[in-house]
Design an enzyme around this catalytic site. Structure first.
Site, PDB file in Angstrom:
ATOM      1  N   ARG A 250      -5.575 103.912  65.492  1.00  0.00           N
ATOM      2  CA  ARG A 250      -4.701 102.826  65.966  1.00  0.00           C
ATOM      3  C   ARG A 250      -3.796 102.268  64.864  1.00  0.00           C
ATOM      4  O   ARG A 250      -2.901 101.485  65.177  1.00  0.00           O
ATOM      5  CB  ARG A 250      -5.552 101.697  66.570  1.00  0.00           C
ATOM      6  CG  ARG A 250      -6.177 102.091  67.908  1.00  0.00           C
ATOM      7  CD  ARG A 250      -6.842 100.909  68.594  1.00  0.00           C
ATOM      8  NE  ARG A 250      -7.172 101.194  69.971  1.00  0.00           N
ATOM      9  CZ  ARG A 250      -8.385 101.498  70.429  1.00  0.00           C
ATOM     10  NH1 ARG A 250      -9.399 101.567  69.601  1.00  0.00           N
ATOM     11  NH2 ARG A 250      -8.588 101.733  71.714  1.00  0.00           N
TER      12      ARG A 250
ATOM     13  N   ALA B  28      -6.165 112.417  67.858  1.00  0.00           N
ATOM     14  CA  ALA B  28      -5.377 111.732  66.822  1.00  0.00           C
ATOM     15  C   ALA B  28      -6.183 111.740  65.513  1.00  0.00           C
ATOM     16  O   ALA B  28      -6.422 110.694  64.891  1.00  0.00           O
ATOM     17  CB  ALA B  28      -5.000 110.307  67.243  1.00  0.00           C
TER      18      ALA B  28
ATOM     19  N   MET C  61     -11.741 111.138  70.044  1.00  0.00           N
ATOM     20  CA  MET C  61     -10.737 110.972  71.101  1.00  0.00           C
ATOM     21  C   MET C  61      -9.391 111.530  70.628  1.00  0.00           C
ATOM     22  O   MET C  61      -8.344 111.186  71.158  1.00  0.00           O
ATOM     23  CB  MET C  61     -10.600 109.497  71.473  1.00  0.00           C
ATOM     24  CG  MET C  61     -11.896 108.940  72.079  1.00  0.00           C
ATOM     25  SD  MET C  61     -11.652 107.534  73.155  1.00  0.00           S
ATOM     26  CE  MET C  61     -10.961 106.356  72.004  1.00  0.00           C
TER      27      MET C  61
ATOM     28  N   HIS D 116     -12.030 111.501  60.475  1.00  0.00           N
ATOM     29  CA  HIS D 116     -12.648 112.550  61.305  1.00  0.00           C
ATOM     30  C   HIS D 116     -12.982 113.774  60.451  1.00  0.00           C
ATOM     31  O   HIS D 116     -14.023 114.409  60.629  1.00  0.00           O
ATOM     32  CB  HIS D 116     -11.692 112.972  62.421  1.00  0.00           C
ATOM     33  CG  HIS D 116     -11.356 111.882  63.393  1.00  0.00           C
ATOM     34  ND1 HIS D 116     -10.128 111.268  63.434  1.00  0.00           N
ATOM     35  CD2 HIS D 116     -12.104 111.286  64.351  1.00  0.00           C
ATOM     36  CE1 HIS D 116     -10.116 110.361  64.388  1.00  0.00           C
ATOM     37  NE2 HIS D 116     -11.308 110.335  64.952  1.00  0.00           N
TER      38      HIS D 116
END
Ligand code: PAF
Length: 273
Positions: free
Chosen positions: A184, A29, A27, A34
């Site tokens: 987050r 960011a 998603m 990642h």
């Protein structure tokens, strides 16, 4: 690196490639977590496709969809530098129409743990992942172990719907002090970030207890809860790899999962023993 936003264009581009395709759905960011998924995909496949799509259907009303970190230009650079071949970068209207067909998460596994406080979250996750897998048609798809319930449900969907893709779980990447990387984490104030360290501390305590021969789930979760106590705890659970509750830790078949709220931010983490 090719950047494509249209699902049909991507399908056509990949159709006759005749190469193994590794797929990393995200998603955006992007962070080191990642990048480790992309690295693994590069090791195991000829072509690597990454998607960046902030999927609205997996956010419930009042959740952080509007403030979810967006770093499009930095994300593109990260993908390029990590050797991604194709970046799929669709808009909401490229993925969703009106009067949609959608996936339903299983009634038990989809509504415990994170699904208990976020009912319908996993319907959105499974729907978008199904769409993305159908568009990319990868040989393998790479998902982080940090989102263990998501990983479990996607693996279940692939198995139960006889889909032709291998789901590859990838280890969680942590900061030096043990905090698991998450898009987050950016919401945390310095003081909240300090408090969040109770999560890896609680998981470390569990590991130490198990290595000392304490296998009783109640005993372990009660020690973990003591460490986490000042935070709002959504769950501390000891499950087997099929997500059934375990009375005792079974080495090689156990996941210990935690989800808490730090300030206004939900953070989850786990260890696989
Ligand atoms: O883990 C995520 O980033 C998302 O849930 C996913 C798998 C990309 C689906 O939107």
């Amino acid at each position: 690196m090719k950047i494509i936003s249209s699902p049909l264009e991507l399908k056509n581009y990949l159709k006759n490639k005749n190469q193994t395709i590794g797929f990393v759905p995200t998603m955006g960011a992007l962070h080191e977590g990642h990048i480790s998924l992309i690295k693994k995909a590069k090791e195991q496949n000829a072509l690597v496709v990454v998607s960046i799509f902030l999927n609205p259907t997996q956010f419930l009303k009042g959740e952080d969809l509007d403030k979810y970190p967006k770093k499009d230009e930095a994300d593109k650079k990260i993908c390029e530098l990590s050797g991604v071949d194709v970046l799929f970068f669709p808009q909401v209207e490229d993925i969703y129409g009106v009067d949609e067909v959608s996936m339903l998460a299983p009634k038990v596994r989809g509504y415990v743990l994170e699904g208990a406080s976020r009912p319908s979250h996993f319907n959105g996750v499974l729907t978008v992942v199904m769409k993305l897998l159908n568009i990319v048609n990868p040989t393998r798809a790479y998902l982080g172990k940090k989102d263990a319930q998501q990983l479990n449900l996607i693996s279940l969907m692939v198995k139960q719907l006889f889909m032709d893709v291998e789901i590859v779980p990838v280890d969680t990447v942590r900061e030096k002090d043990g905090l698991a990387l998450s898009s987050r984490n950016i919401y945390l104030t310095p003081q909240e970030r300090e408090e969040a360290l109770k999560i890896p501390s609680s998981l470390r305590r569990a590991t130490v207890m198990v290595t000392r021969g304490v296998l009783d789930s109640k005993e372990i979760t009660s020690d973990m809860r003591e460490i986490l106590a000042p935070l709002e705890i959504f769950y501390v659970e000891i499950l087997d790899r099929e997500f059934n509750r375990l009375l005792d830790v079974e080495i090689g078949n156990t996941i210990i999962l935690v989800e808490v709220k730090v300030g206004t931010t939900r953070l989850l983490d786990n260890i696989w023993l």
